[in-house]
Design an enzyme around this catalytic site. Structure first.
Site, mmCIF file in Angstrom:
data_model
loop_
_atom_site.group_PDB
_atom_site.id
_atom_site.type_symbol
_atom_site.label_atom_id
_atom_site.label_comp_id
_atom_site.label_asym_id
_atom_site.label_seq_id
_atom_site.Cartn_x
_atom_site.Cartn_y
_atom_site.Cartn_z
ATOM 1 N N SER A 58 -4.949 -15.504 -13.914
ATOM 2 C CA SER A 58 -3.722 -15.111 -14.621
ATOM 3 C C SER A 58 -3.166 -13.797 -14.084
ATOM 4 O O SER A 58 -2.102 -13.362 -14.522
ATOM 5 C CB SER A 58 -4.052 -14.938 -16.115
ATOM 6 O OG SER A 58 -5.126 -14.008 -16.239
ATOM 7 N N HIS A 94 -9.174 0.717 3.150
ATOM 8 C CA HIS A 94 -8.287 0.239 4.218
ATOM 9 C C HIS A 94 -8.247 1.192 5.428
ATOM 10 O O HIS A 94 -8.470 0.767 6.564
ATOM 11 C CB HIS A 94 -6.855 0.075 3.697
ATOM 12 C CG HIS A 94 -6.728 -0.877 2.531
ATOM 13 N ND1 HIS A 94 -7.550 -1.962 2.363
ATOM 14 C CD2 HIS A 94 -5.858 -0.898 1.493
ATOM 15 C CE1 HIS A 94 -7.187 -2.607 1.265
ATOM 16 N NE2 HIS A 94 -6.168 -1.984 0.717
ATOM 17 N N LYS A 97 5.423 2.011 5.771
ATOM 18 C CA LYS A 97 4.838 1.622 7.045
ATOM 19 C C LYS A 97 3.366 1.976 7.118
ATOM 20 O O LYS A 97 2.881 2.824 6.373
ATOM 21 C CB LYS A 97 5.603 2.241 8.221
ATOM 22 C CG LYS A 97 5.396 3.683 8.476
ATOM 23 C CD LYS A 97 6.146 4.090 9.749
ATOM 24 C CE LYS A 97 6.096 5.600 9.912
ATOM 25 N NZ LYS A 97 7.052 6.126 10.835
#
Ligand SMILES: NC(=O)C1=CN([C@@H]2O[C@H](COP(=O)(O)OP(=O)(O)OC[C@H]3O[C@@H](n4cnc5c(N)ncnc54)[C@H](OP(=O)(O)O)[C@@H]3O)[C@@H](O)[C@H]2O)C=CC1
Ligand SMILES: O=C1O[C@H](COP(=O)(O)O)[C@@H](O)[C@H](O)[C@H]1O
Length: 545
Positions: free
Chosen positions: A40, A276, A368
């Site tokens: 959900s 990341h 970016k």
């Protein structure tokens, strides 16, 4: 294995076993059940289901083998879930009838089940539904494969993993496997991440756990090892003798947008930098692995992470955009950074002395992500080109994927003067008609194939938390203050000052503009119009000489 400990023996067994057992020997046909837990939620609708849809369209999820289950606590129907997902599957610019048919066929593969994350009832029901699907599909040569995607807050990972282990493992007499994908942020600091790893490690073997970091699925991130290790150009340059500084940058031009409550508990370092950007740093700095086997690559990543020196307080700038606290789910006095510039230093033969500047921010002036490798000045500069700027090698991860090299060339013309230009590999121009796969699409496919190369191993995760935990604790204890910055700006001015102190030299009067395909099209259009008028003129001359 199956224990929470992570010993050297287990790691070396993984090194010799996992690639063979996970990739080569396991049958990759037969019934595949994909379970999206937290169906959900935001990630499921925006990323997970669209990635599954793209895999389906490309034939990687054949409807006679695959069934998709959505699971969450919300009491919604199959159709409610399908309607929620549908708008993320169709193209904004309009979809063809064929695409719409694909959407509707794909949605029919999805079934929704409601249940809690910590009681057996819901998971027993889930197991029953999966088993029914398996017995309806199973073929003589087939096997049963069960993939559980935890699109959930990490706080519920332990109970969900326990429920899967207790109720939903694939049945061994059918063959196949059970694998789980867990999202970041995996923990809040070293201690909580290790605790989570131990809890999950007691239930699943390391080769069954896929810690996803979607940056590892981005095309240009995947290109990093190829660029570095398949090109003679870079081999002799990639070190402290030639490289002055490296920036790894993530910028978003929007704020936390309805995710303020979640974000405030984590902040930009846990949300972007610890995972990341650090993963990208590993690929930029690691030594060449002895092969492309997942364990060989991940061994090298761990080595470089373990060589990172403690972060210095004077090499950190934190910021928070003005208006962030206006989100009703964010506390009035929150100090959570929405921006950070942090310098990492690697203590090894290749990188000693080179600053790696990791920068991430929300609500900035552009969107970016890029890697910017700045080389040192040319010694004995006879052209006086130093003042024009340094050589830079830039990998634009998004948007407008590109690899370009900023370099000095002779200004075309009679004079011997120099100018900054670039060698440009812009993907849109170079690979026209090629669709770059979405990161999640690629990584989910890897999971189905049993390829751990682009996933984070437990010791890698530990090493990455070791780097940031002391700084995170100082921020949590209020020892570091976030400097306010205007939304739509570059972030706090102090971050640019830190960049300058680290040795980064900005090139003034030069801007790389991603080439577009419009120019040639416009040019052809002008040629066409001129040609048309010339033809009319020529014809009129013949008619009315
Ligand atoms: N959204 C994104 O863009 C990204 C998210 N992630 C990560 O993916 C995971 C899921 O993210 P996202 O979908 O945004 O999260 P959501 O907040 O949307 O949560 C997903 C689902 O989990 C259930 N849930 C939410 N909070 C709780 C809670 N406290 N206890 C139990 N269940 C809860 C809800 O389902 P229900 O109430 O129906 O059970 C909800 O729909 C997180 O780990 C996140 O960090 C990673 C990258 C990007
Ligand atoms: O993991 C996350 O990533 C997104 C940015 O992903 P991208 O692929 O669009 O660059 C970020 O917005 C989010 O805060 C974070 O949790």
């Amino acid at each position: 294995m199956g224990s929470g400990d992570w010993s050297d023996e287990e790691r070396s067994r993984l090194r010799s076993d996992s690639v063979a057992s996970e990739i080569e020997n396991v049958p990759e046909t037969g019934c595949l059940s994909i379970v999206v837990l937290g169906a959900s939620g935001d990630l499921a609708k925006k990323k997970t289901f669209p990635a599954l849809f793209h895999l389906y369209r490309q034939g990687f999820l054949p409807p006679d083998e695959v069934h998709i289950f959505g699971y969450a606590r919300s009491k919604i129907s199959d159709d409610d879930l399908r309607n929620r997902i549908q708008s993320y599957l169709v193209n904004d610019k309009g979809s063809s009838t064929e695409q719409l048919d694909d959407v509707s066929n794909f949605l029919q593969l999805i079934q929704y089940l409601s249940g809690s994350y910590d009681s057996e009832d819901g998971f027993r029901l889930l197991d029953k539904e999966i088993s029914e699907h398996e017995s309806s599909k199973i073929s003589a040569e087939g096997s049963s494969r069960r993939l559980f995607y935890l699109a959930l807050p990490p706080s519920v990972y332990p109970s969900v993993c326990k429920m899967i282990k207790t109720c939903c493992m694939n049945k061994s007499n059918l063959g196949g496997w059970t694998r789980i994908i867990v999202e970041k942020p995996f923990g809040r600091d070293l201690q909580s991440a290790e605790q989570l790893s131990t809890q999950i490690g007691e239930l699943f073997d390391e080769p069954q756990i896929y810690r996803i970091d979607h940056y590892l699925g981005k095309e240009l991130v995947q290109n990093m090892l190829v660029l570095r290790f398949a090109n003679r150009f870079f081999l002799p340059l990639w070190n402290r003798d030639n490289i002055d500084n490296v920036q790894i940058v993530f910028r978003e031009d929007f704020g936390t947008e309805g995710r303020g409550g979640y974000f405030d508990q984590y902040g930009i370092i846990r949300d972007i930098i610890q995972n990341h950007l650090l993963q990208v740093l590993c690929l930029v700095t690691m030594e060449k692995p002895i092969s492309l086997k997942p364990e060989h690559i991940r061994d090298e990543k761990v080595k470089v992470l373990e060589s990172v020196l403690p972060i210095r307080d004077d090499e950190v700038v934190l910021g928070q955009y003005e208006g962030y606290r206006e989100d009703p789910t964010v506390p009035d006095h929150s100090n959570t950074p929405t921006f950070a510039t942090i310098i990492l230093r690697i203590n090894n033969e290749r990188w000693e002395g080179v600053p790696f500047i990791l920068k991430a921010g929300k609500a900035l002036n552009s969107r970016k992500a890029e890697i910017r490798v700045q080389l040192k000045d040319v010694p004995g500069d006879i052209f006086k080109c130093k003042k024009q700027g340094r050589n830079e090698f830039v990998i634009r991860l998004q948007p407008s994927e590109a690899i370009y090299m900023k370099l000095t060339v002779k200004q075309p013309g009679l004079e011997m003067s120099t100018v900054q230009s670039e060698l440009d590999l812009s993907y849109k121009q170079r690979y026209q008609g090629v669709t770059i796969p979405e990161a999640y699409e690629r990584l989910i496919l890897d999971t189905i194939k049993g390829d751990q190369q682009h996933f984070v191993r437990r010791d890698e995760l530990k090493a990455s938390w070791e780097i940031f935990t002391p700084l995170l604790h100082k921020i949590d204890d209020g020892e570091f203050k976030s400097i306010p910055y205007k939304p739509g700006s570059r972030g706090p001015a102090e971050a640019d000052e830190l960049l300058e102190r680290a040795g980064y030299v900005q090139t003034h009067g030069y801007l790389w503009v991603p080439p577009t395909l419009e120019y040639p099209t416009l040019q052809s259009f002008i040629f066409l119009v001129c040609g048309f008028f010339l033809a009319i003129y020529a014809i009129s001359l013949r008619i009315f000489p």
